[in-house]
Design an enzyme around this catalytic site. Structure first.
Site, PDB file in Angstrom:
ATOM      1  N   ASP A   1      84.396 -19.463  50.323  1.00 58.17           N
ATOM      2  CA  ASP A   1      85.615 -20.267  50.486  1.00 58.17           C
ATOM      3  C   ASP A   1      86.163 -20.667  49.117  1.00 58.17           C
ATOM      4  O   ASP A   1      85.607 -21.538  48.444  1.00 58.17           O
ATOM      5  CB  ASP A   1      85.263 -21.508  51.330  1.00 58.17           C
TER       6      ASP A   1
ATOM      7  N   GLU B   1      82.855 -26.543  58.005  1.00 54.21           N
ATOM      8  CA  GLU B   1      83.923 -25.554  57.793  1.00 54.21           C
ATOM      9  C   GLU B   1      83.425 -24.102  57.925  1.00 54.21           C
ATOM     10  O   GLU B   1      84.080 -23.293  58.597  1.00 54.21           O
ATOM     11  CB  GLU B   1      84.588 -25.790  56.426  1.00 54.21           C
TER      12      GLU B   1
ATOM     13  N   ASP C   1      91.671 -28.865  60.346  1.00 51.91           N
ATOM     14  CA  ASP C   1      91.071 -28.585  59.042  1.00 51.91           C
ATOM     15  C   ASP C   1      91.664 -29.609  58.086  1.00 51.91           C
ATOM     16  O   ASP C   1      92.823 -29.511  57.701  1.00 51.91           O
ATOM     17  CB  ASP C   1      91.425 -27.145  58.631  1.00 51.91           C
TER      18      ASP C   1
ATOM     19  N   LYS D   1      90.299 -36.286  49.804  1.00 56.50           N
ATOM     20  CA  LYS D   1      89.034 -35.832  50.395  1.00 56.50           C
ATOM     21  C   LYS D   1      87.885 -35.918  49.377  1.00 56.50           C
ATOM     22  O   LYS D   1      86.734 -36.099  49.748  1.00 56.50           O
ATOM     23  CB  LYS D   1      89.211 -34.394  50.876  1.00 56.50           C
TER      24      LYS D   1
END
Ligand code: AMP
Length: 621
Positions: free
Chosen positions: A211, A187, A23, A87
């Protein structure tokens, strides 16, 4: 077409070889694997340092690179050399960052081009891919150290909304870290797998994955049938998360405690202290009703759960708005959702759990650690790809990447290897030269970064593009791979409708051994390939820049002073010299940067002049 189980990779995949699940998060990253005995996924905790590795890279004065908690400590003391949230930059151009440019504490190169962003640390230029690779290397080393075995293969997760270029960037980062990326997984898909959803091919389910992390929020609605995960919709806010809860607490303390307000104005270090206290308060209130503490034994920090809930209610409400929108986009009603899955540390806040459960009309799944759930799911996916789960239906996949040649002889992957078929993917291209009327489309197969190392499948010219300035034509190139493994490549220029297509059979004439050899080569040459790619990209960016500046000076020379023109020519020459001397990518970018910085005010000036002229030309009746 091959089945994943036949394992076309190296042909030497041993059952006991570990394929890890990673992850790669905005704030934190984790690596997990399937325990060989109990077959359960577990997050790797190397040397008791915890499973969470903060996604922070620090460059020390001595030129070393450190990653994780140690690097995080430099965020406040040495922000220019400490990279976080990389990211957010993956696969993006400077333009893409828009209003969020000031969010970053380090130097992002402003060349205002369509090219991908670069980050300057001291006198080096890094792409987000290289920085992400540093994080992946750290995860890989931790896994190797903890499992006492080499780790060469991984499944890496990305947000469901990541586009092609962001996914490709993630793949490249893996490659650079010495990992063969077997698959890029969404994800939310990984989160569902971690809860065992979608493993049984006969299962049909619709799942919502909520999330909420430290700095980002997303909601995804997935439909799962016959082992295929389809993203029906996604929504969210890439600048919303637990950090906003912390800020709400800090503001509350400042507003209600004069002593804190006064001290914060005088003492810069206090704001860092306050941030840590606020986070501690928030976490405490996830399991207790009241939080009481002091800073330096003097300033009282007190917070009750109901006050905290009032403070964060507007933020939680914003996430619920996103849920509504995602449901509307998926054309779903809450009662049609079979399961709701909680991901991200901030879903530990009881109010968040309640709000989500209430919205969907059923208790959300939160029995797994919300920080680990994505990595755990990635490990399960890795195990499936390793062929260790015989109970799972294996779908046909394409064993080698299919792509086209782009500038500098680079391979631009369109359908990555291991993609399930049938599949369709495409990308938009444009011309690089003014008045270009033909575009050559060369189709290749293989894993190497430069096309000459890959296998050429077909080539055709898209002819009759109307003459336009460089960058204007929009050419969509689509790859359609049908269930029989036949690839149709079509190119369409959208402004004129000019169209051309070919059909090829990628597997034709290729033996399994040849496929294996091609894969082996890509692994052996991975590092040098990425380095070559980056070097070519730097050269291409430099050549484009020279072309544009040249054109600009030709057209608008009359608005520049002689001195400015001379300086521009001088900087152009310096860049040409670097290129002629085969300078490395840092030297090229440094020269591009210098030319860019010097010439960027010109465009603004010329624009102002033309606006003025346009205004002057207008008569008021
Ligand atoms: P992630 O990005 O998923 O790692 O989430 C990190 C966020 O979760 C940070 O904002 C943390 O402060 C928050 N967090 C972690 N543990 C808790 C907790 N027990 N209660 C509330 N928030 C938490």
């Amino acid at each position: 077409m091959a089945k994943v189980a036949i394992n076309l990779s190296t042909g030497a995949l041993q059952q006991e070889e570990v394929i890890v699940g990673i992850d790669l998060g905005t704030t934190n990253s984790l690596v997990a694997y399937i325990h060989p005995e109990d077959k359960k996924p577990i997050a790797i905790n190397d040397q008791g340092r915890g499973t969470i590795v903060p996604s922070v890279v620090h460059f020390t004065q001595q030129g070393e690179t450190i990653v994780g908690n140690e690097a995080k400590e430099y965020l406040t003391t040495d922000p220019a050399n400490t990279i976080y949230s990389v990211k957010r930059l993956l696969g993006k151009s400077y333009k893409d960052l828009g209003e969020h440019k000031d969010y970053f504490g380090y130097k992002i190169i402003d060349d205002d081009s369509e090219g991908l962003v670069k980050i300057r640390v001291k006198d080096k230029f890094y792409s987000p891919i290289e920085l992400s690779a540093e994080i992946l290397k750290e995860l890989r080393e931790r896994a190797e150290h903890s499992l006492k075995t080499p780790v060469n293969r991984a499944v890496i997760t990305v947000p469901a909304y990541f586009n092609d270029s962001q996914r490709q960037a993630t793949r490249d980062a893996g490659k650079l870290a010495g990992l063969e990326v077997l698959r890029i997984v969404n994800e939310p898909t990984a989160a569902a797998l971690a809860y065992g959803i979608g493993i049984d091919p006969n299962e049909e389910k619709t799942v919502a994955v909520y999330d909420l992390g430290g700095g980002t929020f997303d909601i995804s609605i997935l439909s799962i049938h016959q082992g295929i995960f389809e993203v029906l919709s996604t929504n969210g806010d890439t600048y919303l998360g637990g950090d906003d809860f912390d800020r709400a607490i800090i503001n509350h303390w400042i507003q209600n405690n004069e002593l804190i307000a006064d001290t914060v104005n005088q003492d810069k270090h206090l704001s860092q202290e306050l941030r840590l206290k606020a986070e501690e308060a928030k976490k405490t209130l996830s399991s207790q009703e009241v939080y009481t503490s002091t800073i330096n034994g003097k300033l009282d920090c007190h917070l009750e759960r109901h006050t905290f809930e009032t403070l964060i209610a507007p933020i939680v409400a914003r996430t619920m708005e996103s849920c509504k929108q995602a449901m509307a986009d998926a054309k779903m009603k809450p009662e049609q959702i079979d399961a709701v899955i909680m991901v991200g540390g901030s879903t530990r806040v009881p109010m968040v759990f309640e709000a989500v459960s209430e919205f969907f009309g059923k208790p959300a799944n939160n029995s797994l650690n919300p920080d680990e759930v994505v990595a755990l799911g990635a490990a399960i996916q890795a195990d499936i790809l390793a062929g260790n789960r015989k109970d799972i239906l294996l779908l046909d996949v394409t064993p080698l990447t299919l792509g086209i040649e782009t500038m500098g002889g680079l391979m631009d992957p369109i359908i990555p290897r291991n993609s399930k078929i049938p599949t369709k993917a495409g990308r938009q291209y444009t011309t690089s030269v003014d008045g270009q009327v033909n575009m050559k489309i060369s189709v290749y197969q293989g894993e190497r970064d430069v096309v000459k190392e890959n296998r050429k499948l077909a080539e055709f010219d898209l002819k009759g593009i109307p003459a336009m300035p460089a960058g204007f034509p929009k050419v969509d190139v689509n790859f359609i791979l049908n269930a029989d493994g036949i690839l149709k490549v079509e190119a369409i220029e959208l402004r004129s409708g000019v169209r051309q297509e070919v059909e090829v059979k990628p597997q034709y004439g290729l033996t399994d051994q040849q496929v294996e050899q091609m894969l082996m080569d890509s692994i052996t040459h991975a590092k040098e390939d990425v380095a070559t790619r980056m070097q070519i990209e730097a050269r291409t960016a430099a050549e484009q820049m020279l072309y544009q500046v040249e054109r600009f000076v030709e057209k608008n020379g009359q608005h520049l002073t002689e001195e400015e023109i001379n300086l521009t020519r001088e900087n152009m020459q310096k860049l040409k010299d670097v290129l002629a001397a085969n300078g490395d990518k840092d030297a090229i970018y440094a020269a591009v940067d210098r030319l860019e910085e010097q010439t960027s005010p010109f465009a603004e000036r010329v624009m102002q002049i033309s606006i003025k002229q346009a205004m002057a030309g207008k008569k008021i009746e």
